[in-house]
Design a protein around this motif. Sequence first.
Motif, PDB file in Angstrom:
ATOM      1  N   HIS A 156       0.915  -1.178   0.038  1.00 48.09           N
ATOM      2  CA  HIS A 156      -0.089  -0.134   0.013  1.00 48.09           C
ATOM      3  C   HIS A 156       0.852   1.095  -0.082  1.00 48.09           C
ATOM      4  O   HIS A 156       1.903   1.276   0.552  1.00 48.09           O
ATOM      5  CB  HIS A 156      -0.886   0.071   1.336  1.00 48.09           C
ATOM      6  CG  HIS A 156      -2.083   0.929   1.135  1.00 48.09           C
ATOM      7  ND1 HIS A 156      -3.109   0.722   0.473  1.00 48.09           N
ATOM      8  CD2 HIS A 156      -2.527   1.902   2.094  1.00 48.09           C
ATOM      9  CE1 HIS A 156      -4.317   1.168   0.699  1.00 48.09           C
ATOM     10  NE2 HIS A 156      -3.991   2.029   1.601  1.00 48.09           N
ATOM     11  N   LYS A 201      -0.490  -3.059   3.798  1.00 48.09           N
ATOM     12  CA  LYS A 201      -1.691  -2.318   3.828  1.00 48.09           C
ATOM     13  C   LYS A 201      -2.170  -2.005   5.337  1.00 48.09           C
ATOM     14  O   LYS A 201      -2.535  -0.717   5.403  1.00 48.09           O
ATOM     15  CB  LYS A 201      -2.888  -2.963   2.934  1.00 48.09           C
ATOM     16  CG  LYS A 201      -4.259  -2.109   3.049  1.00 48.09           C
ATOM     17  CD  LYS A 201      -5.014  -2.737   2.137  1.00 48.09           C
ATOM     18  CE  LYS A 201      -6.527  -2.012   2.153  1.00 48.09           C
ATOM     19  NZ  LYS A 201      -7.683  -2.698   1.381  1.00 48.09           N
ATOM     20  N   ASN A 226      -2.141   0.360  -4.862  1.00 44.03           N
ATOM     21  CA  ASN A 226      -2.250  -0.906  -4.111  1.00 44.03           C
ATOM     22  C   ASN A 226      -1.416  -2.030  -4.975  1.00 44.03           C
ATOM     23  O   ASN A 226      -2.019  -1.873  -6.255  1.00 44.03           O
ATOM     24  CB  ASN A 226      -3.806  -1.510  -3.816  1.00 44.03           C
ATOM     25  CG  ASN A 226      -4.503  -0.908  -2.608  1.00 44.03           C
ATOM     26  OD1 ASN A 226      -3.503  -0.842  -1.617  1.00 44.03           O
ATOM     27  ND2 ASN A 226      -5.414  -0.344  -2.959  1.00 44.03           N
TER      28      ASN A 226
END
Length: 292
Positions: A156, A201, A226
Amino acid sequence: MAVSIKECLELQLLEMEMLFSMFPNKGEINLRDQNALTCIQLYLKNTKEELPPQIDCSISVNIDEPKVKVDLQVTLPHTYPYSAPQLFVRSNALDREQQLQLNKHLTSHLSSLNTGELCICTALQWIQDNTTPYFQKRKVSSEAAPKEKAVKRIFHRMWIYSHHIYRQELRKKIFDCAKQLNLTGFCLTGKPGIICVEGIKENCEEFWHVIRYPNWKHISCKHVENIETQGNGDNLRLFTTFEDLQFQAHGDYGLRNDYHMDLGQFLEFLKQHQSEHVFQILFGVEGKQSDN
């Protein structure tokens, strides 16, 4: 079929109405911007032309066994439920590894839902039904956690914009949190203030939660990237450390709290890290290098 933002916002208001009926007690649902729902209603009535603020709230869930409280942090993009919400579960009774596992399995469960399906109530029900194993004294292994389909890890990268970043205690909080969560990137001090964090993430989302609360209002996440990865994603990092950026200010402002950073130097820095495209996302204009 294309769905308008207004249709999405109408669905969001319906879901919030359901949530307030499910959690009617004071303090169970805390809106970060108390005027957000009113702004959405005015926007839907064409009273306001500019997009309303996103719904950003925390919902407290009581778990019966053991007797603990879990908070679900919710951020709804304007296009939700046709784009994924940002959800993060946290509890003082969980250690960091248990918390990461819990969020990983919640994300896996929600990924099985259909696009366009309201999912906050579903997420809350899943939390109530499935969190007990995570509160065991020993760290929960993947075998002990609820059975979910295997998911790849998500690397992320968040690009965060603030009106300004000056205060030493705030900068210390940013750097300490990034180090603790093994995040790389940078913090650009001054006006405007820009933060980039990259890593797993769940760690990025925890960083986003920690630095905003309790009262940082003039801040927004402008862009998210992402990438699926099988490992820890270190090979995907654009930055080797979490850097402290301070560029020369325009004019003779010195150390006053109204100086503007040289964005030409910032653009050059982004180019050096293969991120020139983000300049227009952050500032709404194409970048031009400084004459210096």
